[in-house]
Structure formats: C-alpha cells, structure tokens
Design a protein around this motif. Sequence first.
Motif, PDB file in Angstrom:
ATOM      1  N   ASP A  57       6.429  33.944  42.651  1.00  0.00           N
ATOM      2  CA  ASP A  57       4.822  33.969  42.774  1.00  0.00           C
ATOM      3  C   ASP A  57       4.154  35.223  43.291  1.00  0.00           C
ATOM      4  O   ASP A  57       3.234  35.454  43.672  1.00  0.00           O
ATOM      5  N   SER A  58       5.213  36.373  43.679  1.00  0.00           N
ATOM      6  CA  SER A  58       4.755  37.660  44.335  1.00  0.00           C
ATOM      7  C   SER A  58       4.519  38.690  43.191  1.00  0.00           C
ATOM      8  O   SER A  58       4.740  38.406  42.029  1.00  0.00           O
ATOM      9  N   ALA A  59       3.979  39.866  43.652  1.00  0.00           N
ATOM     10  CA  ALA A  59       3.718  40.664  42.746  1.00  0.00           C
ATOM     11  C   ALA A  59       5.294  41.502  42.538  1.00  0.00           C
ATOM     12  O   ALA A  59       5.641  41.851  43.368  1.00  0.00           O
ATOM     13  N   LEU A  60       5.677  41.320  41.297  1.00  0.00           N
ATOM     14  CA  LEU A  60       7.024  41.893  41.114  1.00  0.00           C
ATOM     15  C   LEU A  60       6.881  43.230  40.516  1.00  0.00           C
ATOM     16  O   LEU A  60       6.256  43.622  39.621  1.00  0.00           O
ATOM     17  N   ARG A  61       8.100  44.059  40.887  1.00  0.00           N
ATOM     18  CA  ARG A  61       8.383  45.205  39.841  1.00  0.00           C
ATOM     19  C   ARG A  61       8.686  44.871  38.559  1.00  0.00           C
ATOM     20  O   ARG A  61       9.192  43.798  38.341  1.00  0.00           O
ATOM     21  N   SER A  62       8.710  46.058  37.826  1.00  0.00           N
ATOM     22  CA  SER A  62       9.016  45.486  36.244  1.00  0.00           C
ATOM     23  C   SER A  62      10.627  45.393  36.463  1.00  0.00           C
ATOM     24  O   SER A  62      11.489  45.974  36.932  1.00  0.00           O
ATOM     25  N   ILE A  63      11.032  44.041  35.831  1.00  0.00           N
ATOM     26  CA  ILE A  63      12.633  43.817  35.843  1.00  0.00           C
ATOM     27  C   ILE A  63      13.017  44.243  34.310  1.00  0.00           C
ATOM     28  O   ILE A  63      12.440  43.974  33.455  1.00  0.00           O
ATOM     29  N   GLN A  64      13.733  45.435  34.541  1.00  0.00           N
ATOM     30  CA  GLN A  64      14.395  45.806  33.275  1.00  0.00           C
ATOM     31  C   GLN A  64      15.619  45.164  32.517  1.00  0.00           C
ATOM     32  O   GLN A  64      15.628  45.166  31.485  1.00  0.00           O
ATOM     33  N   LEU A  65      16.423  44.553  33.290  1.00  0.00           N
ATOM     34  CA  LEU A  65      17.648  43.864  33.016  1.00  0.00           C
ATOM     35  C   LEU A  65      17.482  42.397  33.114  1.00  0.00           C
ATOM     36  O   LEU A  65      16.397  41.966  32.902  1.00  0.00           O
ATOM     37  N   PHE A  66      18.739  41.996  32.909  1.00  0.00           N
ATOM     38  CA  PHE A  66      18.833  40.570  33.008  1.00  0.00           C
ATOM     39  C   PHE A  66      19.341  39.981  34.272  1.00  0.00           C
ATOM     40  O   PHE A  66      20.392  40.214  34.589  1.00  0.00           O
ATOM     41  N   MET A  67      18.685  38.935  34.774  1.00  0.00           N
ATOM     42  CA  MET A  67      19.225  38.110  35.853  1.00  0.00           C
ATOM     43  C   MET A  67      20.335  36.894  35.478  1.00  0.00           C
ATOM     44  O   MET A  67      20.317  36.419  34.522  1.00  0.00           O
TER      45      MET A  67
END
Length: 164
Positions: free
Chosen positions: A154-164
């Motif tokens: 629920d935080s402001a997250l950076r753009s996630i480019q890949l897959f976790m």
Amino acid sequence: MSTFNDQQLFAFAYGEARLLDEQQFEAWLALFTEDGHYWMPLSHGQTDPLLQGSLMYEDKLLLRVRIERLAGQRTYSQQPKSRSHHLLQQPTIESGHPWHKPEQGQYALRTAFHYVESRQDQQTTYAGWSTFELIDVQGELRINQKRVDLVNCDSALRSIQLFM
C-alpha cells in the motif's frame, strides 16, 4: 495423476525464481496453465482481485505482452536491461488453503522472499510472500495462480519492470 512430495514442490518454487532471475521468461510463462494468473494485491488481506484494485492481476495473455515488451528493441526503459535476484525462505505447504487438495492434484505453497531489481545505478528491494496455487497437468506442476503479497503493497512503489 502424480502425487508430488514436499521436496518436489519446494524445488518447483526455487526453479521458478531461478527462471525469473535468469530472464528465461518464455520458460517461466510455460509454467502457467492457460487460465493461470499472476496477482499482486494492493492491500493486505485482499480477497478478490476483480472487485478490489490490485497492483497487478494478469492472465497469461497479459503476461505474454509484458514478456514481449521486455524483449523489444524499442523498449527504451529496458536498455540496458533490468536484472533481478530472488532470495527465498524455504517454502511451506499450505495444507489449510482452500486450493490445497493433493488427492485432486492441487497444491498450495507459500514462500517468503526478498527480491532485488536493479537497472544501471538504481537498485530497489522488495519483501513479501508468494503463494502458489499449483495443479498437476499430465504429471507436471503448473501455476494456476501466483499471488505476490508485498510487505509495503500500500506504499507508493516505483515501476516494477520484471516479475517477482
């Protein structure tokens, strides 16, 4: 239908993370069932990906589009490419999960992780839990759903480019 033991299930989770870290995205996508989903909830304890907002809720077609974008020559946000590293806690079998029905070839598995995504001088670390809903498809484990719960979803997250 095969019966998979704990070690085989654990090996599946470790192997899935390795495919991602080695950017073998086509092989990773092949782990999903045709109706499989990759889900990253927007809030803790979220129970529905459709009636509540999610960071990601992608079916196999959307996953394929993302993989093609990552491989594209005109994807400037990926020149140079992002890299990732998963550090997994030993998975646990979620025997109380509604999906977990080994007698029907369905397994629920959960593992805590630390994930690092890096590109050029920027490195971002995430922590959370992955819950896999796995199914036996002709003697092979396949992902029906991978749910990724971030500690700070629920935080402001950076753009996630890949897959976790």
